[in-house]
Design an enzyme around this catalytic site. Structure first.
Site, mmCIF file in Angstrom:
data_model
loop_
_atom_site.group_PDB
_atom_site.id
_atom_site.type_symbol
_atom_site.label_atom_id
_atom_site.label_comp_id
_atom_site.label_asym_id
_atom_site.label_seq_id
_atom_site.Cartn_x
_atom_site.Cartn_y
_atom_site.Cartn_z
ATOM 1 N N ASP A 19 0.812 -1.202 0.000
ATOM 2 C CA ASP A 19 0.000 0.000 0.000
ATOM 3 C C ASP A 19 0.852 1.261 0.000
ATOM 4 O OD1 ASP A 19 -2.063 1.760 0.150
ATOM 5 O OD2 ASP A 19 -2.890 1.002 2.024
ATOM 6 N N ASP A 29 -2.058 6.240 -5.715
ATOM 7 C CA ASP A 29 -2.273 5.216 -4.693
ATOM 8 C C ASP A 29 -2.497 3.861 -5.347
ATOM 9 O OD1 ASP A 29 -2.794 4.032 -2.182
ATOM 10 O OD2 ASP A 29 -4.932 4.321 -2.453
#
Length: 439
Positions: A108, A318
């Site tokens: 992440d 992201d």
């Protein structure tokens, strides 16, 4: 989802304190490459064959909507970090301890602290892989209370504690510890890096699923494993994401993530744009100036919550968010331009939460004029599949959506089939058009 300020501040200070003493004994490495496994792909250990590709896609979008809601107003106005470990999309297989114990964690770029569930479990969510037992590892160490920086309420039984809490009432609590992490490089060689500071979680609950034991934080803050491995990887990592429709259908192709020398993005057709550090050091901000459809451009205007300096970083990139989120006014202008530019039959209604949908041609696509995202110093030409996806047979929908007052996010659908390089020493991000199924 705000991290406990006192606990997180301690983690950052501790990490800075330990960094110089811990990295001095490490051996230099040239770089390594790992598989990056989408949680719904055929090769994922958590693949559910009972779901159709359309159902998997809609679930991915549902997770994306949930994740984006946590990158809300507070993370723009505060230095407190916002994390969503349960909503990430890609898994990395890593091994923790000596001897190494295999586990899967969510990779992440929107998270910082790396943590995993540990025995003994006061309260743990179910996971399919064995829970890490630090008593069985010869390289495991807790950070003790005798360190001056670890005095106070965050110390218990001569162990420094951490606590991360999330806006959906999920949390992880445990010991801030040091351990050896081993990465199974796709070259066949294992890369072991000692003295990684991570959270050994003994009390973890909330919306986490059994698809993971925790997260591996690839964000820009001090607690990120990217910064902890700076001595080895010199601030460089890159990834190449396979288009989602291939992952969810019948392909065994694998996305990859690279670290160190392997991560350098070079050659023809490479474009680069600055990475900006703003209120939260975790996020990688880019500056999007506008999007062109054919010969017309929609300027990327500030959202109502924008702070001064908005033109120096207004969208984060992201890996864990599927869709792309933009300010409402910008979305309406972009949607209007697309409607005028696309010669296809529009479908009424909403499909998987997406509103702008069309009947596709026999190839499962629609004809859209040239699409270019204009970043500072970089014009990124997107394919139709970067912003439209097939929701069900004969129907494709726009995967750029209005984000309300939330932070703007460049999601992983828009990143597919680009080799994307992060150079944290030069503070730049590079894009190279790439067939990621062959990379």
């Amino acid at each position: 989802m705000e991290i406990n300020t006192k606990a997180f501040t301690l983690m950052l200070v501790l990490l800075s304190f330990f960094h110089l003493s811990l990295v001095s004994g490490r051996k230099s490495i040239n770089g390594f490459t790992l598989d990056l496994i989408h949680r719904d792909s055929l090769i994922s250990p958590y693949h559910d064959p009972s779901n159709t590709p359309s159902e998997r896609l809609q679930k991915a979008f549902h997770r994306s909507f949930s994740r984006a809601s946590f990158f809300g107003v507070k993370c723009v106005h505060s230095i407190k970090s916002t994390l969503t470990p349960n909503e990430g999309e890609f898994l990395m297989k890593i091994s923790i301890g000596t001897p190494p114990i295999d586990t899967f964690v969510i990779a992440d770029t929107g998270s910082d602290l790396t943590w995993t569930q540990c025995k003994p479990c006061v309260n743990c969510f179910k996971q399919l892989t064995p829970i890490f037992n630090p008593k069985n590892s010869s390289s495991y160490k807790t950070i003790g209370c005798h360190y001056k920086l670890c005095q106070g309420s965050l110390c218990n039984n001569n162990r420094c504690n951490y606590e991360v809490s999330y806006g959906d009432q999920s949390h992880s609590m445990g010991d801030l510890s040091i351990e050896t992490f081993t990465f199974a490089s796709s070259s066949g060689k294992h890369v072991s890096i000692p003295n990684i500071v991570f959270g050994c979680g003994h009390d973890n609950s909330g919306t986490f699923t059994n698809a993971t034991s925790g997260i591996i934080g690839l964000g820009g803050g001090n607690a990120s494993i990217v910064n902890q491995m700076h001595h080895e990887i010199k601030g460089k990592f890159s990834y190449c994401l396979i288009p989602l429709e291939l992952l969810l259908d019948s392909s065994n192709a694998t996305s990859h993530i690279n670290f160190g020398d392997n991560a350098v993005v070079s050659g023809p057709n490479v474009i680069s744009t600055p990475i900006y550090k703003k209120e939260s050091p975790i996020f990688y901000y880019l500056n999007l100036k506008g999007i062109s459809i054919g010969n017309k451009t929609v300027e990327f205007k500030s959202s109502p919550i924008s702070l001064p300096g908005y033109d120096r970083g207004n969208i984060i990139i992201d890996s864990g968010t599927t869709l792309t989120y933009v300010p409402d006014v910008f979305y309406l202008n972009l949607e209007s331009l697309l409607i005028r530019s696309i010669n296809a039959t529009r479908k009424d209604g909403t499909y998987g939460g997406l509103d702008l949908c069309y009947e596709s041609n026999e190839n499962g696509t629609i004809d859209v004029p040239k699409i270019v995202a204009h970043f500072t110093n970089a014009d990124l030409e997107l394919s139709t599949s970067n912003i439209f996806t097939q929701m069900e047979e004969g129907i494709v929908c726009l995967t750029i959506v209005p984000g309300g007052n939330q932070i703007s996010i460049l999601g992983n659908l828009a990143q597919a089939n680009f080799l994307i390089g992060f150079d944290l020493e030069a503070n730049k991000m590079s894009f190279k058009p790439t067939d990621c199924t062959k990379y």
